[in-house]
Structure formats: structure tokens, C-alpha cells
Design a protein around this motif. Structure first.
Motif: not given
Lengths: 426, 426
Positions: B47, B51-52, B55-61
Motif C-alpha cells: 500500500v 500511495i507514494e 499515486w504520489g509520483s505517477d498520479l493519473i498515469e
């Protein structure tokens, strides 16, 4: 406007410290917080604690000790001030689609079969229309879709049960006048449902001041709750205990732990809960909501709105000055726009929007593409969407994004083959 | 049986290595995996990465790159072999209550209004009954509740639309014969819905072999997906494309990213998806499902079932030998029980079950309490529930739990005032 002017705006920005609460990727200008909000720095540790301590060590004890069971209401209370609701009125649960299903049924149940017409916009976010279609069928009603907001008043007649609108339009960023439309609808005997997916956390919303009837919204856009974060639902207190929603799960029961075989809805907004809350997802969303508690100390939603308008204004001004190939689809009047700007490309370029966005993303400027309606591209063109999240977007980001866009169009860099490849999720 | 005998069983247990895949709290004997499964060691890091990095780095990609959009089907495929389904037939989404709502509507839609009676057990888990009540009302049907399984056949008549049962009973741990009841129901023209909340991951389930029609189940019990993990839904392929479920959200659309205003359901199980998947919660559940990939190498569900039966048998034998104040409510025939044992206390002690469980928990033996039906405590007494998760429960745990229970009853330790205090969540 020069880049130095933009940097100067950032230097003077009283909300600038909020940027530091987010973990944004190096070298990216992230203008897609209207699709997926960025990661608050506190979230990873917060979720780690929920996993290792609350779940791993304390196990079922955490339903009481860590307040898991109260999360839907506790998060709702943190969210309430962002949308003009009071403590105890908002519930965080399920998805936006599912919450919309609940409130549509509730609203139609309140109309007691006397009125069955639901009015919305044809260009509303599709899930809203699909859910409305389903609920309307169940009630033997009809779904009337208008092509432009101007047509709404003509449909607010004695057959209209519900006016269901998304407050800020997902394609254009156009914002409805919630108070005015609610008044018109209610004067005609209709109820209003507002989808706040592109509003909550982005623009001030005053549900009680507008005397709206129902609202739903999304946790993973401007509220920064993480991908697929739980959504929220609000019901005006005057409808509590009177409306009926059919997703009658055990945690919407008046006494869930009495394990009665008969359903008795809880009082108030609790009736809108259905199943067991998604605790880990709620934990991430709670961290996102707590960023707004920091923002509150710096002026709250009013200050965020000022910055949002300044960001979108700067972006639009720069596009007009430097990107002759694009036109602005978002309303220029500040009262009529949310926190995003959408562009269409002119003439022969109109079909290049997808490739242009891919080229922007390759240069680290992350917005997104929304396809137009193939049958009427004039009225609904392909769009480049740019979301401006005032919590973390900087004026220099807005300026630099335009610089890249202007260059990609001037050099036709978007024509490279790698930018034509279609992704599954756009 | 001595404690050394139990330790010897653990030493010989071919599944013992699976215990090491879980992060269990020191000094606790956790026998409540039927309420909330324990934490797999891999989950926190998994998880954290979602998250990091995602979500955090790649975001919508990450919707494309990390396969977020495919998670409901990918997890469904991992879950399918545990319940006797095939690849592409199971979808992970929403809560058990909401999935039950979908399949109840689908089943009643298949009956085309010719049959509207839903048959279930009065002591079924309440949310199942509440949801069924709601759906039955929407279809103008009726919900018939039987007091004992023996009464079921009499209600499988020409009016019966659906037989809806929980495979393993949440209170007693009694397991239905899925194949037999499905055959009876279908011979009468009814469809079957199986709630696998207390089955999936605990006992072998053969949905296709039983020719069942619909199933739903829970991700946070024996699948160890974390508190409030997403649930699952299965629909027999013969009903794909024919059944209708009303939670018609955008991700159940045939082409969600075409953003059409008109709903067109996806083919197959995808139609049962509604909104955006709860990615972080799905990530934790995927980690839980991957434990079963390890278990597969050690014999899979057949081996887990053998161990589960041995654990519950040991526990029942020891209770009979050492706890004269308690009686076993769970069926002793192995074919009729799931992976839990429920006890009631005899005579004057019958009302002390809650306090006894609190005393057990204080000594580190975590089971749970389920209140009886106050109107008929003879038939539905207050229960002490003990769940045995063969992935991580050891024979010595079962033995030691009985030792503590025997001591608490013999010394009347449960009478201490701190054990009478009622928690919000029991």
C-alpha cells in the motif's frame, strides 16, 4: 506578464505554505487535480499507522478504539464546512454514483409519485445520467436532458420532480448559480440534487444558504483523498427521516448491532450509510480533509477561491496572448467558472487535442483530454482540460504550462507518432 | 489431548509456513478472522508503494501504467479459484450489501415479474435481509423468512423467484449444501443467490460445479483484505447480458471513456461495476489474495479445509472435555460446518456470554460476541464466536483458547465490572 511576474505572485501568495503539505513529483506541473488530487505528505504515514497499528495490532478492537465505526460521520463533519453544511449532515461513504442513486430515489420518494420528471444536462458527467436513467425507470418517470443551461427554466414545470445538476461542469468548468437554480426549481415544486464532484474543495459551496435539497460529491479530486476515495452525501435536514433510500444496508439501521431481521432506518444522514466503511480508503481521505484545516488558518475557502480565480485568470490571459491556435471554452466571468480551464483547438487542429495533451504530458505538464461529442463537435469539441488546485498549484505553474502549450503548437511537436497512441483511460 | 499434543500438530502442519506471512500481534490468540482477517506482512509495503509511487509520483498515469482501471477484474481473477469460478467471472467492487442489491435486482429481473417471492433465513445476516426487503418492495414481491433450514423446501414453489442464503451462517457456523439447495431451487424454477461472506477463503466453494446463479462475498474476513475491504460479485455466465442491475454507473458501461450520455451495459461481469474503484483498498485486498497463491503451492483450499476441520474439531473436543458450562452450537458433522465454532453458555450463565468474551479478550484470546434474539433465546442464544483461519491459526492457539475459557468460567473472572461495559461495536 513575464515569468518573473508569475514568480512574484507566488512569492506574495499567502497560501504558498500549503504547497509544502503535498508530495508533488519533481519536474511535473500537475494540472489534473480535477481528476485525481495530489498526495498530501501526511497520508502515507497516516495509512501506514492504520494498517500496522490499528489493523495489524489492534484488529477488531479498532472499530471502537480507533473510531473506525464513526469514520463516515467524522469525515463528513470535516467536510461539512467546505460545502456549507453543518456538523452531522454529511456522510462519507461509497462512490459518487452510488450516493447519487440514493438521493435520486430519496428525492423521487419525497415527490410521492405526483411528479416523476428528472431534468438534467445532456453533457452532465455520464455516470450521473446513467444512474438517473436507472432511477427514473424504477419510478416510471422520465429523464429530460437539456442541451444548454438556458433551456432549464422551461422544464421546471408541474411535472418536474428533480433538477439534478453538476455544480461545476466536468468538461467546460462552467459553474451554475446554485442558489438561483435551486430557487427556481423549488418555486416550481421540484427538488434539487447537486453533484459537487468538481466543486468541493475547489470553490465555496453554500448548500444550506442555497436551501438545496440533496448533494453528493467526490473524495478523490479537489479533496485529495486518493484514487477512488470514498464519496460523500448530504441531505437537507428538512428531509431527514422523511426520505427513503433503497440501499438499506445494516450500517444505515437505527441499531445495527441489535442484529434485528427488520430494517429500521437510522435518524438523519446515517440512513444513507449502507455497508461497512472502507477504513483504509477513509483514512487517506481524512488526511486530505485535514489539509483544509490548515487552509482554514490562512483564510479558508474564500482565500482558496481568490487564488483559484487568479490562477485561472492568469492561464486564460496567457493563452489569449500566446496561443492563437486555441480558444477558451470555460466562461471568462469569474462567477461562472470553477477551478479549471478547458481549451479547444481551432480549425484544422480541432482533432489534434489528444495528441497535444500527450505531448504536454511528455514535457511534464499534466492535464487531460476529454473527447467531444462526435455528432456535434462544434457545440462539444475535443477539450484540453487544465485543473488548478489552489492548495498546491503555483502561478509559475500556470505560466509555464502555457509556454509549453504554445511551443508544442508552434513547433507541431504533437505530430510525433508516440503522441497518437490511445490509452485505455484518457 | 495435551498442550504438547497440540504443539506436535503444529510442528507437523504442512501449512505452518503460511502463519509467517501474517503480522499477528504478540501475545494474542486471534480467533476473529471471521470478522476481520489479520494483516498479511506484505500489505503495508504494498500500500505504501501504491500511495507514494503510483499515486504520489505517477498520479493519473497509474490508471493505465499501474493497472488501476483493471483492478476489479484482476482481483476477481485472483479470487475466482477460491470460489469455483473461472477467469473473467468475478468482479471486486463496492460492499457486500451493495453487491447483493445488484444481484437481487438482476435475479428478479430475470424472473420477468412471473415470480416475485424471495426466500431466506430469518437469522441470515441482517444486511442481507434489509437489502432483500428493499429489492422485494421495488419489485412488488415478498420476502419469506424461514426459522430453520428444514423449512426451505416447502417454500420452493411456483411463486419462488430467488432462494437467497448465506452459505456459512454468521452466528452458528453451520454450512449449507450449496449444490443440493441450488438443485432444489432450480428444479422449482427459482434462482439462487449465495452470500459467501463466511466461506470465501475458509471453505472450498464450487459455484460452477453447484450451478449456482449469483454469489457475493466479503473481502475483509477470510480474504484478509483489511477493514472494510471491497467485496465481490459473481454471476453465472449463462446470465451474462440477460440480467439487469440498476446501479448503472459509468464503469459498468460498455465504453466508459466514450462519455456517451446513454447507458449501454458492458458485456459479462463488468456490468456489475458501478463507480471508480477504491484503489488503495483494492491494493490491500490484492495483497490478501496473493497469500492464497502461496497457499496454492501447499495444497490450496483442500489443504486449508483439512486444517480448518482439524482446528475446529480440536476446539470442540476440548470444549466438551474441559468446559462443562458451555454447549457447542455449531454442527459437529464436518460437512455441515464452516471454519468457526460458536458456543452458548448453559443455564444461569446464558446471559454472561458478553462478559465472558470481554474477559477472554482481556487475556488475549480474541473472539467475539453475538447477541441472541431476545424473544427466543432458547433457539437463538447469546453466542461466543471463535473463527479459525487455517492460514494463520495454530493448533496450540485453539488449545490455549479453551484453557483460558475454562479458567474464566471456573474462577468466574468474567464477573469483574470492567467486563460488563458495552462497546458500541460488539
Amino acid at each position: 506578464m513575464t515569468r518573473d511576474d508569475a514568480l512574484q505572485l507566488d512569492a506574495q501568495d499567502p497560501l504558498a505554505p500549503l504547497h509544502e503539505l503535498f508530495q508533488l513529483p519533481e519536474g511535473k506541473i500537475y494540472l489534473d487535480g480535477n481528476s485525481l488530487g495530489a498526495l498530501p505528505k501526511a497520508t502515507a504515514e497516516r495509512v501506514r499507522r492504520a494498517i500496522e497499528q490499528e489493523w495489524g495490532s489492534d484488529l477488531i478492537e479498532s472499530w471502537n478504539k480507533a473510531g473506525w465505526i464513526d469514520a463516515p460521520r467524522r469525515l463528513g463533519d470535516k467536510l461539512a464546512p467546505l460545502v456549507g453544511a453543518r456538523t452531522g449532515e454529511v456522510l462519507v461513504a461509497d462512490s459518487t454514483s452510488i450516493n447519487l442513486y440514493k438521493v435520486l430515489h430519496a428525492a423521487l420518494s419525497l415527490q410521492q409519485g405526483q411528479r416523476k420528471k428528472v431534468v438534467s444536462e445532456r453533457s452532465n458527467f455520464p455516470t450521473d445520467l446513467y444512474i438517473a436513467d436507472s432511477v427514473v425507470r424504477a419510478h416510471g418517470g422520465e429523464l429530460v436532458l437539456v442541451d444548454t443551461p438556458d433551456e432549464i427554466p422551461a422544464h421546471l414545470d408541474e411535472r418536474c420532480a428533480v433538477l439534478m445538476l453538476t455544480h461545476v461542469h466536468y468538461r467546460t468548468g462552467r459553474m451554475h448559480d446554485m442558489a438561483l437554480l435551486t430557487r427556481w426549481a423549488q418555486q416550481a415544486g421540484a427538488l434539487t440534487i447537486w453533484d459537487l464532484a468538481h466543486s468541493a474543495g475547489a470553490v465555496p459551496v453554500d448548500l444550506l444558504g442555497s436551501a438545496a435539497d440533496f448533494a453528493v460529491g467526490c473524495g478523490y479530486k479537489y479533496l485529495n483523498g486518493g484514487p477512488g476515495a470514498p464519496a460523500f452525501v448530504w441531505v437537507h435536514p428538512r428531509h431527514h427521516g422523511l426520505s427513503y433510500q433503497p440501499l438499506s444496508g445494516w450500517l444505515g439501521h437505527a441499531q445495527p448491532f441489535a442484529f434485528s431481521p427488520f430494517y429500521q432506518p437510522a435518524a438523519g444522514i446515517q440512513q444513507y450509510q449502507c455497508g461497512t466503511p472502507a477504513v483504509l480508503a477513509m483514512t487517506a481521505l481524512e488526511s486530505g480533509l485535514e489539509v483544509f484545516e490548515q487552509a482554514q488558518k490562512l483564510g479558508g475557502m474564500a482565500a482558496l477561491r481568490s487564488k483559484s480565480l487568479a490562477l485561472t485568470q492568469l492561464f486564460m490571459d496567457e493563452v489569449e496572448a500566446r496561443v492563437p491556435q486555441a480558444r477558451i471554452v470555460t466562461p471568462k466571468e469569474s462567477a461562472q467558472r470553477g477551478s479549471q480551464v478547458s481549451l479547444a483547438l481551432n480549425g484544422d487542429l480541432s482533432g489534434a487535442a489528444y495528441a497535444v495533451m500527450q505531448a504536454l504530458i511528455a514535457r511534464g505538464v499534466v492535464g487531460d483530454f476529454r473527447a467531444g461529442d462526435p455528432r456535434r463537435l462544434e457545440a462539444e469539441p475535443h477539450l484540453l482540460r487544465f485543473g488548478f488546485t489552489p492548495l498546491y498549484t503555483r502561478f509559475a505553474d500556470a505560466f509555464d504550462a502555457v509556454t509549453q502549450l504554445a511551443d508544442i503548437l508552434a513547433t507541431e511537436a504533437w505530430r510525433a507518432p508516440e503522441f497518437q497512441k490511445q490509452n485505455k483511460v484518457t
